[in-house]
Design a protein around this motif. Structure first.
Motif, PDB file in Angstrom:
ATOM      1  N   GLN A   1     -23.292  38.294 -16.454  1.00 33.07           N
ATOM      2  CA  GLN A   1     -23.094  36.986 -17.085  1.00 33.07           C
ATOM      3  C   GLN A   1     -22.122  37.084 -18.257  1.00 33.07           C
ATOM      4  O   GLN A   1     -21.220  36.254 -18.417  1.00 33.07           O
ATOM      5  CB  GLN A   1     -24.442  36.433 -17.543  1.00 33.07           C
ATOM      6  CG  GLN A   1     -24.384  35.002 -18.077  1.00 33.07           C
ATOM      7  CD  GLN A   1     -25.742  34.517 -18.510  1.00 33.07           C
ATOM      8  OE1 GLN A   1     -26.398  35.124 -19.361  1.00 33.07           O
ATOM      9  NE2 GLN A   1     -26.202  33.423 -17.926  1.00 33.07           N
ATOM     10  N   GLU A   2     -22.288  38.107 -19.089  1.00 35.30           N
ATOM     11  CA  GLU A   2     -21.461  38.249 -20.293  1.00 35.30           C
ATOM     12  C   GLU A   2     -20.052  38.739 -19.974  1.00 35.30           C
ATOM     13  O   GLU A   2     -19.060  38.166 -20.435  1.00 35.30           O
ATOM     14  CB  GLU A   2     -22.139  39.226 -21.266  1.00 35.30           C
ATOM     15  CG  GLU A   2     -23.428  38.710 -21.875  1.00 35.30           C
ATOM     16  CD  GLU A   2     -23.192  37.881 -23.120  1.00 35.30           C
ATOM     17  OE1 GLU A   2     -22.041  37.848 -23.606  1.00 35.30           O
ATOM     18  OE2 GLU A   2     -24.154  37.262 -23.616  1.00 35.30           O
ATOM     19  N   LEU A   3     -19.944  39.814 -19.195  1.00 32.24           N
ATOM     20  CA  LEU A   3     -18.663  40.507 -19.007  1.00 32.24           C
ATOM     21  C   LEU A   3     -17.796  39.898 -17.918  1.00 32.24           C
ATOM     22  O   LEU A   3     -16.566  39.892 -18.031  1.00 32.24           O
ATOM     23  CB  LEU A   3     -18.915  41.990 -18.699  1.00 32.24           C
ATOM     24  CG  LEU A   3     -19.595  42.786 -19.804  1.00 32.24           C
ATOM     25  CD1 LEU A   3     -19.898  44.203 -19.332  1.00 32.24           C
ATOM     26  CD2 LEU A   3     -18.731  42.835 -21.055  1.00 32.24           C
ATOM     27  N   VAL A   4     -18.434  39.393 -16.847  1.00 30.29           N
ATOM     28  CA  VAL A   4     -17.676  38.848 -15.719  1.00 30.29           C
ATOM     29  C   VAL A   4     -17.482  37.343 -15.864  1.00 30.29           C
ATOM     30  O   VAL A   4     -16.364  36.837 -15.757  1.00 30.29           O
ATOM     31  CB  VAL A   4     -18.385  39.168 -14.379  1.00 30.29           C
ATOM     32  CG1 VAL A   4     -17.641  38.532 -13.210  1.00 30.29           C
ATOM     33  CG2 VAL A   4     -18.488  40.675 -14.178  1.00 30.29           C
ATOM     34  N   GLU A   5     -18.572  36.630 -16.115  1.00 30.68           N
ATOM     35  CA  GLU A   5     -18.515  35.171 -16.088  1.00 30.68           C
ATOM     36  C   GLU A   5     -17.973  34.565 -17.383  1.00 30.68           C
ATOM     37  O   GLU A   5     -17.134  33.665 -17.345  1.00 30.68           O
ATOM     38  CB  GLU A   5     -19.913  34.610 -15.804  1.00 30.68           C
ATOM     39  CG  GLU A   5     -20.486  35.057 -14.461  1.00 30.68           C
ATOM     40  CD  GLU A   5     -21.896  34.533 -14.247  1.00 30.68           C
ATOM     41  OE1 GLU A   5     -22.224  33.483 -14.826  1.00 30.68           O
ATOM     42  OE2 GLU A   5     -22.662  35.179 -13.514  1.00 30.68           O
ATOM     43  N   GLN A   6     -18.454  35.047 -18.531  1.00 27.54           N
ATOM     44  CA  GLN A   6     -18.110  34.397 -19.792  1.00 27.54           C
ATOM     45  C   GLN A   6     -16.899  35.022 -20.477  1.00 27.54           C
ATOM     46  O   GLN A   6     -15.927  34.329 -20.784  1.00 27.54           O
ATOM     47  CB  GLN A   6     -19.325  34.409 -20.726  1.00 27.54           C
ATOM     48  CG  GLN A   6     -20.500  33.606 -20.175  1.00 27.54           C
ATOM     49  CD  GLN A   6     -21.724  33.671 -21.074  1.00 27.54           C
ATOM     50  OE1 GLN A   6     -21.731  34.306 -22.124  1.00 27.54           O
ATOM     51  NE2 GLN A   6     -22.788  33.007 -20.653  1.00 27.54           N
ATOM     52  N   LYS A   7     -16.948  36.334 -20.722  1.00 28.16           N
ATOM     53  CA  LYS A   7     -15.857  36.980 -21.466  1.00 28.16           C
ATOM     54  C   LYS A   7     -14.673  37.331 -20.581  1.00 28.16           C
ATOM     55  O   LYS A   7     -13.555  37.478 -21.070  1.00 28.16           O
ATOM     56  CB  LYS A   7     -16.382  38.241 -22.169  1.00 28.16           C
ATOM     57  CG  LYS A   7     -17.469  37.964 -23.193  1.00 28.16           C
ATOM     58  CD  LYS A   7     -17.893  39.251 -23.884  1.00 28.16           C
ATOM     59  CE  LYS A   7     -19.045  39.003 -24.842  1.00 28.16           C
ATOM     60  NZ  LYS A   7     -18.685  38.083 -25.940  1.00 28.16           N
ATOM     61  N   ARG A   8     -14.923  37.524 -19.273  1.00 27.08           N
ATOM     62  CA  ARG A   8     -13.874  37.902 -18.304  1.00 27.08           C
ATOM     63  C   ARG A   8     -13.169  39.207 -18.708  1.00 27.08           C
ATOM     64  O   ARG A   8     -11.962  39.341 -18.594  1.00 27.08           O
ATOM     65  CB  ARG A   8     -12.856  36.775 -18.132  1.00 27.08           C
ATOM     66  CG  ARG A   8     -13.429  35.546 -17.452  1.00 27.08           C
ATOM     67  CD  ARG A   8     -12.347  34.533 -17.114  1.00 27.08           C
ATOM     68  NE  ARG A   8     -11.819  33.886 -18.308  1.00 27.08           N
ATOM     69  CZ  ARG A   8     -10.560  33.529 -18.479  1.00 27.08           C
ATOM     70  NH1 ARG A   8      -9.671  33.766 -17.526  1.00 27.08           N
ATOM     71  NH2 ARG A   8     -10.168  32.939 -19.583  1.00 27.08           N
TER      72      ARG A   8
END
Length: 450
Positions: free
Chosen positions: A45-52
């Protein structure tokens, strides 16, 4: 508005500085609840979806490798991504910060547990957190499955893996091996089953261009070199040998601290399949053979491990603490210090090899993310792991909703908390840390009222 969001998705991500990443890994160490499935879901959720910061394809490729290794896969995944972004120091920082908050918290909670016994406040918090963890693991199963099960063949692998572990009780390493071989041989005749056309940019849900995207070239530091591998292995050997030698010379080979170092070295190297595969081995050795703690204390330690951030296998810190405390290894006047040293020793020897596996093996894995002969087995393994995580979710459900077994009372309060957590995660997409916090507060009020 939609066009503006579309443009932001496909705008380049700014380079991430080491210190910005440091702050994220530090935060992750405090919010990584829910066991490996929940922790991997938080990172996705944090690294792929939100922060990219990393694309889904590269994220899953790293995850597939970590699933193959003995040790905590979520901590190894954090180490892998930290290493990919900021070299060896980035990997070490990410891996250490994933564990360190949990170590300090468990040392403190272990001291409270042994000093004051059953603390109603802590017991109440656990009472709410456990059913929330059930929902978190089911949610993680759904999230990982929806990303990785791209066709009916991969769904079949997941289903067979679930049946293999749930009904036949086959060992996790055997399931992984069977899935990997199935992927390898099937890809030779049906390569389209393992194609990457459902990758990051073409997935059903487009997260946009990532900093480390599907086609981003492998950075120079991530390329395989024999000199680098040799250096890592020599340093790792010294980091293992010097503490063992020091403990043996100072305390003697038969001393509990030295035996902890040796026992948890074997646990780190010989047990595959995540924390729940390791725990029976730890229980047998720590309780039955060495007598470092009682069976009841081991179960209480598992509850602590489930309810604190960090890898579930951090329950070993509780084992080490009670081993040092119960046996007064530094004398009756230094009980806390004896426990803290025991917790530190077992943590060091449990996690040392996780760093070695990533820093030594990841350069080989990074060179394979576009080669079908390597990606197909890993894709099949990910599918199998979905089935295994589903089994874990059912395992959690049974022990939380029927805490004393099927023949005893059903916990209606726990199921209400679990349903509320389900709705929060699936419908409202609330972050895991907020779900855990709300569930802990609910559990505290319910427990005090019992």
């Amino acid at each position: 508005m939609i066009q503006e969001k579309e443009n932001s998705l496909h705008s380049p991500v700014e380079p991430v500085t080491f210190w910005r990443a440091f702050l994220f890994w530090l935060k992750l160490g405090f919010i990584s609840f829910g066991g490996p499935a929940g922790q991997i879901a938080v990172m996705h959720q944090e690294l792929v979806e939100q922060k990219r910061w990393i694309s889904e394809k590269r994220f899953l490729h790293a995850l597939n490798y970590c699933m193959l290794l003995p040790g905590p896969e979520a901590q190894q995944l954090a180490t892998y991504i930290g290493w990919l972004m900021h070299r060896t120091v980035g990997g070490i920082v990410a891996g250490v910060l994933f564990v360190l908050p949990s170590l300090f918290i468990l040392i403190g909670l272990s001291w409270i547990y042994i000093k004051f016994g059953d603390v109603p406040v802590i017991a109440g918090l656990f009472y709410g957190i456990k059913p929330a963890v059930v929902a978190i693991v089911f949610h993680a199963t759904y999230r990982i499955g929806s990303k990785s099960l791209k066709n009916k063949f991969l769904w079949l692998i997941a289903a067979l893996a679930f049946l293999a572990i749930f009904i036949l009780n086959l060992p996790f390493p055997l399931i992984v091996l069977a899935a990997g071989l199935t992927g390898y041989f099937t890809s030779k005749k049906y390569p389209e089953l393992f194609s990457s056309n459902a990758g990051h940019k073409n997935s059903q849900k487009d997260y946009g261009i990532a900093l480390i995207d599907d086609d981003t070239p492998t950075p120079d530091h991530a390329k395989f070199r024999w000199s680098h591998l040799t250096k890592i292995l020599i340093i790792a050997a010294l980091l293992w040998f010097i503490p063992v030698l020091g403990l043996g010379l100072y305390f003697g080979w038969d001393h509990a601290y030295t035996q902890m170092a040796w026992f948890f070295t074997k646990a780190a190297l010989l047990t595959f399949g995540g924390a729940y595969a390791v725990l029976p081995y730890v229980y047998q050795g720590a309780v039955n053979y060495y007598g470092w703690l009682s069976p009841t204390q081991m179960i209480d330690g598992l509850a602590l491990g489930e309810s604190t951030p960090g890898p579930l296998i951090m329950v070993v810190a509780f084992v080490g603490f009670l081993g040092g405390f119960n046996h007064a290894l530094l004398g009756s006047e230094h009980l806390f210090l004896a426990g803290a040293i025991g917790a530190t020793i077992v943590t060091w020897f449990t996690f040392l090899f996780s760093f070695v596996f990533i820093l030594a093996g990841a350069p080989v894995i990074e060179s394979t993310h576009n080669e079908l002969k390597f990606t197909a087995p890993l894709t099949a393994i990910t599918a199998a792991v979905v089935g295994v995580i589903l089994n874990l979710a059912l395992f959690f459900s049974y022990h939380v909703l029927w805490p004393h077994g099927f023949g005893h009372a059903f916990n209606y309060e726990a199921v209400l908390i679990a349903i509320a957590a389900f709705i929060a995660l699936f419908h409202f997409e609330v972050k895991v840390m907020y779900v855990i916090l709300a569930a802990a507060i609910c559990g505290l009020f319910l427990y005090i009222g019992i």
